[in-house]
Scaffold this motif. Sequence first.
Motif, PDB file in Angstrom:
ATOM      1  N   LEU A 159      28.884  44.062  45.761  1.00  0.00           N
ATOM      2  CA  LEU A 159      29.827  43.281  46.678  1.00  0.00           C
ATOM      3  C   LEU A 159      29.278  42.198  47.418  1.00  0.00           C
ATOM      4  O   LEU A 159      29.913  41.288  47.752  1.00  0.00           O
ATOM      5  CB  LEU A 159      30.205  44.885  47.447  1.00  0.00           C
ATOM      6  CG  LEU A 159      31.056  45.808  46.928  1.00  0.00           C
ATOM      7  CD1 LEU A 159      31.277  47.076  48.028  1.00  0.00           C
ATOM      8  CD2 LEU A 159      32.409  45.128  46.486  1.00  0.00           C
TER       9      LEU A 159
ATOM     10  N   PRO B 174      37.587  44.854  47.747  1.00  0.00           N
ATOM     11  CA  PRO B 174      36.806  46.153  47.374  1.00  0.00           C
ATOM     12  C   PRO B 174      35.931  46.523  48.640  1.00  0.00           C
ATOM     13  O   PRO B 174      35.643  47.508  48.482  1.00  0.00           O
ATOM     14  CB  PRO B 174      35.981  45.625  46.220  1.00  0.00           C
ATOM     15  CG  PRO B 174      35.899  44.301  46.130  1.00  0.00           C
ATOM     16  CD  PRO B 174      37.286  43.680  46.722  1.00  0.00           C
TER      17      PRO B 174
ATOM     18  N   LEU C  66      39.229  36.904  48.265  1.00  0.00           N
ATOM     19  CA  LEU C  66      39.786  38.241  48.150  1.00  0.00           C
ATOM     20  C   LEU C  66      39.038  39.192  47.234  1.00  0.00           C
ATOM     21  O   LEU C  66      39.134  40.366  47.345  1.00  0.00           O
ATOM     22  CB  LEU C  66      41.241  38.190  47.777  1.00  0.00           C
ATOM     23  CG  LEU C  66      42.216  37.681  48.534  1.00  0.00           C
ATOM     24  CD1 LEU C  66      43.719  37.585  47.975  1.00  0.00           C
ATOM     25  CD2 LEU C  66      42.362  38.375  49.948  1.00  0.00           C
ATOM     26  N   VAL C  67      38.268  38.375  45.938  1.00  0.00           N
ATOM     27  CA  VAL C  67      37.556  39.331  45.145  1.00  0.00           C
ATOM     28  C   VAL C  67      36.450  40.008  45.909  1.00  0.00           C
ATOM     29  O   VAL C  67      36.399  41.290  45.723  1.00  0.00           O
ATOM     30  CB  VAL C  67      37.082  38.267  44.117  1.00  0.00           C
ATOM     31  CG1 VAL C  67      36.209  38.967  43.233  1.00  0.00           C
ATOM     32  CG2 VAL C  67      37.933  37.419  43.475  1.00  0.00           C
ATOM     33  N   PRO C  68      35.739  39.516  46.963  1.00  0.00           N
ATOM     34  CA  PRO C  68      34.679  40.602  47.678  1.00  0.00           C
ATOM     35  C   PRO C  68      35.400  41.346  48.800  1.00  0.00           C
ATOM     36  O   PRO C  68      35.010  42.386  48.990  1.00  0.00           O
ATOM     37  CB  PRO C  68      33.670  39.429  48.145  1.00  0.00           C
ATOM     38  CG  PRO C  68      34.278  38.444  48.285  1.00  0.00           C
ATOM     39  CD  PRO C  68      35.477  38.196  47.224  1.00  0.00           C
TER      40      PRO C  68
ATOM     41  N   LEU D 142      29.233  39.264  45.637  1.00  0.00           N
ATOM     42  CA  LEU D 142      30.557  38.566  45.391  1.00  0.00           C
ATOM     43  C   LEU D 142      30.725  37.667  46.619  1.00  0.00           C
ATOM     44  O   LEU D 142      31.323  36.475  46.492  1.00  0.00           O
ATOM     45  CB  LEU D 142      31.473  39.485  45.009  1.00  0.00           C
ATOM     46  CG  LEU D 142      31.537  40.342  43.797  1.00  0.00           C
ATOM     47  CD1 LEU D 142      32.579  41.283  43.732  1.00  0.00           C
ATOM     48  CD2 LEU D 142      31.847  39.125  42.611  1.00  0.00           C
ATOM     49  N   THR D 143      30.464  37.982  47.714  1.00  0.00           N
ATOM     50  CA  THR D 143      30.549  37.400  49.016  1.00  0.00           C
ATOM     51  C   THR D 143      30.189  35.765  48.904  1.00  0.00           C
ATOM     52  O   THR D 143      30.366  35.105  49.469  1.00  0.00           O
ATOM     53  CB  THR D 143      30.147  38.086  50.536  1.00  0.00           C
ATOM     54  OG1 THR D 143      28.733  38.059  50.395  1.00  0.00           O
ATOM     55  CG2 THR D 143      30.975  39.179  50.421  1.00  0.00           C
TER      56      THR D 143
ATOM     57  N   VAL E 136      30.872  33.714  46.962  1.00  0.00           N
ATOM     58  CA  VAL E 136      31.967  32.701  46.637  1.00  0.00           C
ATOM     59  C   VAL E 136      32.255  32.006  47.770  1.00  0.00           C
ATOM     60  O   VAL E 136      32.711  30.854  47.741  1.00  0.00           O
ATOM     61  CB  VAL E 136      33.278  33.523  46.137  1.00  0.00           C
ATOM     62  CG1 VAL E 136      32.869  33.899  44.493  1.00  0.00           C
ATOM     63  CG2 VAL E 136      33.861  34.321  46.905  1.00  0.00           C
TER      64      VAL E 136
ATOM     65  N   SER F 112      40.218  28.435  45.771  1.00  0.00           N
ATOM     66  CA  SER F 112      38.865  29.150  46.260  1.00  0.00           C
ATOM     67  C   SER F 112      39.394  30.025  47.426  1.00  0.00           C
ATOM     68  O   SER F 112      38.357  30.893  47.596  1.00  0.00           O
ATOM     69  CB  SER F 112      37.888  27.855  46.771  1.00  0.00           C
ATOM     70  OG  SER F 112      38.879  26.994  47.528  1.00  0.00           O
TER      71      SER F 112
ATOM     72  N   MET G  24      39.918  33.288  45.811  1.00  0.00           N
ATOM     73  CA  MET G  24      38.815  33.961  45.361  1.00  0.00           C
ATOM     74  C   MET G  24      38.165  34.645  46.291  1.00  0.00           C
ATOM     75  O   MET G  24      37.495  35.667  45.888  1.00  0.00           O
ATOM     76  CB  MET G  24      38.003  32.836  44.749  1.00  0.00           C
ATOM     77  CG  MET G  24      38.486  32.537  43.499  1.00  0.00           C
ATOM     78  SD  MET G  24      37.393  31.404  42.586  1.00  0.00           S
ATOM     79  CE  MET G  24      36.021  32.110  42.352  1.00  0.00           C
TER      80      MET G  24
END
Length: 460
Positions: free
Chosen positions: A143, A126, A121-123, A146-147, A149, A116, A119
């Motif tokens: 974007l 980019p 890093l996913v938002p 995605l935050t 998460v 978790s 994860m």
Amino acid sequence: MSTLASTTTVTAEPAATAGGRHRITDWRPEDPTFWRTTGARIARRNLWVSIFAEHVGFSVWSLWSVTVLFLGPAYGIDPAGKFLLTAVPAALGAVLRLPYTLAVARFGGRNWTIVSALMLLVPAVPMAILLEPGVSYPTLMVLACLTGVGGGNFASSMANINLFFPERLKGRALGLNAGGGNLGVPAVQLVGLAVLATAGAAYPRLVPAVYLPLIVLAALASARWLDNLPDARNEPGALREAAREPHTWVMSLLYIGTFGSFIGFGFAFGQVLQLQFADRFPTPIDAAWLTFLGPLVGSLIRPVGGQLADRLGGARVTFWNFVGMAIGAGLVLYAAREESFPLYLTGFMSLFVFSGIGNGSTYKMIPAIFRARAVTEGELTGDPEAAERRARRLSGSLIGIAGAVGAFGGVLVNVAFRQSFLTSGNAEAAYVAFIGWYALCFGLTWAVYLRPGPRRLAGV
């Protein structure tokens, strides 16, 4: 917040050893000798790392509360569009809370905390690359979504820490874990203020960039110092049983009013200041220096709500807390109409204070509800231990559901502001809606938990 019953047991080694590192196989926190010699040290280590990882998650979840302050005319986004950008992270964060809670038992607390954290890093990656004038609004929406998460991290962190501590210490441990996570909201806003003050409003990408090493550090710290309790399990059917329980939905509505207000106002406060008092706050940095104050006081005062609930009763504190929130929202409405900034700031700060107190008091109400019912059920069935086990099972599930539903309050707050500015050009309709909601909440609290009568639950 956890859907795991507090009676969950595991088997493990008393301490991490080579070859069995991070895999605990004998865990007996209720055994005083075990706790004193082995358990307390391991539990505290897991708690502090969990607080840090959750704090970073909350900060990522709250990134858009400060990012929208950077989106000037060059981005071509109106106030309604900005409120939508702060609503979608709250929505995804709310949706993820239940699966994140269940993931702890499915994958292990340490393993899931590493996943978790990464994860996030996913938002963040980019955002650090794409945030600049010319980026399309749909891209910004993706974007922002995605935050969300980061909002799920709170649930899995609470579920994990819940397993490490004995019953007598769970409240303090979970309070520290929750408070440390909530402080991620003002922390990211302070980072945004620092970026605005040094690099200027042209560099929003620097805010998520600051968090990239912290995200990696959270994952590494989790891998190094957290432990798994591999036999932890989700009680089958507990969520379904809790969903059929009327108290689940009453408490979920109350939690929308407390936590939903905290996260929703935390996301929206900076925008509202700029829109409501444009002459006083002509630039983002003028608003940013105040934006973090509300979430900061709301986070720090949360334990006070729990302490007051211990002394006075959770329902009583929650009732008067919602009365205070209704008065605070009324003061904000009056100040907005009179264009009085000191009154406006006072009213908004009171909303943050009361939302923090209410987070603590409603959280304390949940186990008290089922403890009160367990006493009656135990007397009727002649099996008080079974009634107590069922009470813990249901209260854990209720906390998980209420946490997920309550987070949707953050969506409702931002949608209310968006619609109010779209239809009337000001936030007055939103404030009226908040007053109405808080009035519903204190009326519901009185009717269900405080009204005298034979069905009243004692001790709630």
